[in-house]
Scaffold this motif. Sequence first.
Motif, PDB file in Angstrom:
ATOM      1  N   GLU A 133      11.620   0.325   4.422  1.00 40.39           N
ATOM      2  CA  GLU A 133      11.113  -1.044   4.243  1.00 40.39           C
ATOM      3  C   GLU A 133      10.891  -1.353   2.765  1.00 40.39           C
ATOM      4  O   GLU A 133      11.245  -2.428   2.278  1.00 40.39           O
ATOM      5  CB  GLU A 133       9.814  -1.238   5.022  1.00 40.39           C
ATOM      6  N   LYS A 134      10.288  -0.420   2.049  1.00 40.51           N
ATOM      7  CA  LYS A 134      10.037  -0.598   0.619  1.00 40.51           C
ATOM      8  C   LYS A 134      11.353  -0.686  -0.148  1.00 40.51           C
ATOM      9  O   LYS A 134      11.501  -1.506  -1.058  1.00 40.51           O
ATOM     10  CB  LYS A 134       9.183   0.568   0.091  1.00 40.51           C
ATOM     11  N   LEU A 135      12.316   0.125   0.242  1.00 31.54           N
ATOM     12  CA  LEU A 135      13.643   0.103  -0.374  1.00 31.54           C
ATOM     13  C   LEU A 135      14.293  -1.266  -0.183  1.00 31.54           C
ATOM     14  O   LEU A 135      14.842  -1.839  -1.134  1.00 31.54           O
ATOM     15  CB  LEU A 135      14.507   1.204   0.234  1.00 31.54           C
ATOM     16  N   ALA A 136      14.207  -1.794   1.012  1.00 34.40           N
ATOM     17  CA  ALA A 136      14.763  -3.127   1.285  1.00 34.40           C
ATOM     18  C   ALA A 136      14.060  -4.183   0.428  1.00 34.40           C
ATOM     19  O   ALA A 136      14.706  -5.106  -0.099  1.00 34.40           O
ATOM     20  CB  ALA A 136      14.633  -3.459   2.766  1.00 34.40           C
ATOM     21  N   GLU A 137      12.752  -4.038   0.285  1.00 32.44           N
ATOM     22  CA  GLU A 137      11.980  -4.965  -0.549  1.00 32.44           C
ATOM     23  C   GLU A 137      12.459  -4.911  -2.010  1.00 32.44           C
ATOM     24  O   GLU A 137      12.664  -5.947  -2.651  1.00 32.44           O
ATOM     25  CB  GLU A 137      10.495  -4.600  -0.463  1.00 32.44           C
ATOM     26  N   TRP A 138      12.650  -3.720  -2.541  1.00 33.77           N
ATOM     27  CA  TRP A 138      13.129  -3.573  -3.924  1.00 33.77           C
ATOM     28  C   TRP A 138      14.532  -4.135  -4.078  1.00 33.77           C
ATOM     29  O   TRP A 138      14.842  -4.774  -5.095  1.00 33.77           O
ATOM     30  CB  TRP A 138      13.107  -2.096  -4.363  1.00 33.77           C
ATOM     31  N   LEU A 139      15.391  -3.914  -3.085  1.00 39.67           N
ATOM     32  CA  LEU A 139      16.757  -4.439  -3.165  1.00 39.67           C
ATOM     33  C   LEU A 139      16.759  -5.963  -3.136  1.00 39.67           C
ATOM     34  O   LEU A 139      17.578  -6.587  -3.819  1.00 39.67           O
ATOM     35  CB  LEU A 139      17.616  -3.876  -2.023  1.00 39.67           C
ATOM     36  N   GLU A 140      15.855  -6.549  -2.372  1.00 35.87           N
ATOM     37  CA  GLU A 140      15.732  -8.025  -2.381  1.00 35.87           C
ATOM     38  C   GLU A 140      15.329  -8.530  -3.750  1.00 35.87           C
ATOM     39  O   GLU A 140      15.825  -9.549  -4.214  1.00 35.87           O
ATOM     40  CB  GLU A 140      14.719  -8.480  -1.325  1.00 35.87           C
ATOM     41  N   ARG A 141      14.443  -7.823  -4.414  1.00 38.00           N
ATOM     42  CA  ARG A 141      14.007  -8.224  -5.765  1.00 38.00           C
ATOM     43  C   ARG A 141      15.158  -8.204  -6.759  1.00 38.00           C
ATOM     44  O   ARG A 141      15.243  -9.052  -7.634  1.00 38.00           O
ATOM     45  CB  ARG A 141      12.888  -7.312  -6.266  1.00 38.00           C
ATOM     46  N   VAL A 142      16.031  -7.211  -6.643  1.00 32.00           N
ATOM     47  CA  VAL A 142      17.168  -7.091  -7.557  1.00 32.00           C
ATOM     48  C   VAL A 142      18.142  -8.242  -7.342  1.00 32.00           C
ATOM     49  O   VAL A 142      18.724  -8.757  -8.294  1.00 32.00           O
ATOM     50  CB  VAL A 142      17.893  -5.735  -7.366  1.00 32.00           C
ATOM     51  N   GLU A 143      18.299  -8.668  -6.092  1.00 34.84           N
ATOM     52  CA  GLU A 143      19.268  -9.725  -5.772  1.00 34.84           C
ATOM     53  C   GLU A 143      18.782 -11.106  -6.176  1.00 34.84           C
ATOM     54  O   GLU A 143      19.567 -12.015  -6.294  1.00 34.84           O
ATOM     55  CB  GLU A 143      19.600  -9.680  -4.276  1.00 34.84           C
ATOM     56  N   GLU A 144      17.482 -11.250  -6.395  1.00 32.22           N
ATOM     57  CA  GLU A 144      16.945 -12.576  -6.748  1.00 32.22           C
ATOM     58  C   GLU A 144      17.316 -13.000  -8.122  1.00 32.22           C
ATOM     59  O   GLU A 144      17.651 -12.351  -9.011  1.00 32.22           O
ATOM     60  CB  GLU A 144      15.417 -12.575  -6.613  1.00 32.22           C
TER      61      GLU A 144
END
Length: 188
Positions: A177-188
């Motif tokens: 879940e945390k990994l997905a959260e970090w990946l979303e931040r990179v894509e923003e």
Amino acid sequence: MTPEHVLLVRLRRGEPDAFETLVRTYQDRLYDFCVRMLSDREEAYDVVQDVFVSAHQHLARFREDAKLSTWLYRIAKNHCINRLKYLNRRGRGRSEEYGERNEEALAEALGSPPGPDAALESAREQARVQWAISRLEPDARMLVALRDIEGLAYEEIVDITELPLGTVKSRLHRAREKLAEWLERVEE
């Protein structure tokens, strides 16, 4: 008798080429794991060397209650955690941000994919994932590396981490879940 058990017998007999076989068999997998844990290729290389030195020194203590590969991963896990603590005390932990340097290193490591656009996109995606993994706490990073990257079974991860199965599964879920959260931040 499994090939791993045959190798263990040869190691315990002190056969000269047995240790070389051990290194050749496991060095790449352990190196990949250590790179994921440390986010630094040079540090990972050093740690893998330390893992094999420790394995050689403590081979007599190996009780065979787990697979040889599991024992090596456990040693690698402990060395990585110790190295992360050392680096954090020295102010070098987690300081490398996602950027061109990561992309170049990943592109170099990937070799030559089909075309330049595909190569660049693949390198960028790998860099994003590695960056996100490097943001996780060491224990979470370790679980993601062992399960999702190395593809180890939960039972092996339990043996390596010495955590109960339920704890491994719940921590891995939170890490993803945390990994997905970090990946979303990179894509923003």
